[in-house]
Scaffold this active site. Sequence first.
Site, short mmCIF file in Angstrom:
data_model
loop_
_atom_site.label_atom_id
_atom_site.label_comp_id
_atom_site.label_asym_id
_atom_site.label_seq_id
_atom_site.Cartn_x
_atom_site.Cartn_y
_atom_site.Cartn_z
N GLU A 155 6.70 6.81 -8.84
CA GLU A 155 6.42 5.72 -9.78
C GLU A 155 5.39 6.23 -10.77
O GLU A 155 4.75 7.25 -10.51
CB GLU A 155 5.87 4.51 -9.01
CG GLU A 155 4.58 4.88 -8.30
CD GLU A 155 4.23 4.00 -7.12
OE1 GLU A 155 5.03 3.11 -6.78
OE2 GLU A 155 3.15 4.23 -6.57
N ARG B 26 -4.16 16.62 12.48
CA ARG B 26 -3.34 16.86 11.28
C ARG B 26 -2.72 18.26 11.33
O ARG B 26 -1.58 18.46 10.94
CB ARG B 26 -4.17 16.68 10.01
CG ARG B 26 -4.62 15.25 9.81
CD ARG B 26 -5.19 15.05 8.44
NE ARG B 26 -4.20 15.31 7.42
CZ ARG B 26 -4.48 15.71 6.17
NH1 ARG B 26 -5.74 15.91 5.82
NH2 ARG B 26 -3.53 15.91 5.30
N CYS C 187 -17.74 32.01 15.21
CA CYS C 187 -17.18 32.65 14.02
C CYS C 187 -16.72 34.06 14.37
O CYS C 187 -17.51 34.86 14.91
CB CYS C 187 -18.23 32.68 12.91
SG CYS C 187 -17.71 33.71 11.51
N HIS D 20 -7.47 22.48 -2.80
CA HIS D 20 -8.27 21.67 -1.88
C HIS D 20 -8.35 22.29 -0.48
O HIS D 20 -8.65 21.59 0.48
CB HIS D 20 -7.69 20.25 -1.79
CG HIS D 20 -7.91 19.44 -3.04
ND1 HIS D 20 -7.29 18.24 -3.29
CD2 HIS D 20 -8.69 19.69 -4.13
CE1 HIS D 20 -7.69 17.78 -4.47
NE2 HIS D 20 -8.52 18.64 -5.01
N SER E 204 -0.97 10.92 -7.58
CA SER E 204 -1.32 9.66 -8.25
C SER E 204 -2.18 9.89 -9.48
O SER E 204 -2.37 8.98 -10.28
CB SER E 204 -2.06 8.73 -7.27
OG SER E 204 -3.21 9.39 -6.78
N GLN F 52 -2.65 20.37 -4.41
CA GLN F 52 -3.80 19.65 -3.84
C GLN F 52 -3.59 19.49 -2.33
O GLN F 52 -4.48 19.04 -1.64
CB GLN F 52 -3.92 18.26 -4.47
CG GLN F 52 -4.16 18.30 -5.96
CD GLN F 52 -4.00 16.91 -6.57
OE1 GLN F 52 -4.95 16.15 -6.67
NE2 GLN F 52 -2.80 16.57 -6.98
N ASN F 53 -2.41 19.85 -1.88
CA ASN F 53 -2.08 19.62 -0.47
C ASN F 53 -2.67 20.70 0.43
O ASN F 53 -2.73 21.86 0.05
CB ASN F 53 -0.56 19.58 -0.28
CG ASN F 53 0.08 18.45 -1.07
OD1 ASN F 53 -0.62 17.53 -1.48
ND2 ASN F 53 1.38 18.52 -1.29
#
Length: 226
Positions: A199, A55, A131, A104, A173, A86-87
Amino acid sequence: MKVVVLTGAGISAESGLSTFRDNDGLWENHRVEEVATPEAFDRNPELVQRFYNMRRANLKSVEPNAAHVALAQAEQQFESFLLVTQNVDDLHERAGSKNLLHMHGELLKQRCVQCHDVSEIIGELSVNAICPNCDGVGSLRPDIVWFGEMPYFMDDIMAALMDCDLFVSIGTSGSVYPAAGFVQIANQSGARTVELNLEPGDLQSEFQQAQYGKATAVVGEFFGNL
Ligand code: APR
């Protein structure tokens, strides 16, 4: 006017990034429980790391769209403007948004489960990565808020919602809390609440006003007419 905007996957859809709930509940061919929970990471860290590496790599092939740009421009228009997303993609910042909270988490960041340091991911994240802060081996995970985990910046977001005049929800949504509860808080604070989405979402009845259509069309139009 004090404005709070909440965005979800729908704003990045026209840039070519998949939404979560428009594909039979599958997300890039995976069930959410396979890749987006702490339990999934404990069970199969390689799969989860590979999923987020893909991703992350995919971000290089997408660009911000007219809706991201319209929000960056709108930020200049108002006394106060907070963009909560939220992306986990970086399209809002690439479009020029500055006052932005990734509730998020972010695909481009890693977090150490030992020392809690958050840093940028260079290249791919592997299960044996070290790390950069504490030199712990294998302690890095994607800095993504998974199901069952507490979203980031909740105190700041709540304070802004309780003090805003306008709350606009875009391309989400409305099915995942706590973000789904923001409209109610804004309503209780006396703000005008608006849904901009392809929608009607799950929370349609909570909004005082709505405009349905593609984000690249409705976002610029809405802020242009304010
Ligand atoms: N323009 C505007 N809205 C769109 C477009 C578009 N071009 N394409 C799709 N949408 C709308 C869909 O109709 C849907 O209502 O965007 C919404 C996307 O909803 P979801 O897929 O549920 O995404 P989101 O609301 O962001 O999900 C919330 O769930 O899986 C978790 O952590 C993940 O942040 C995510 C959260």
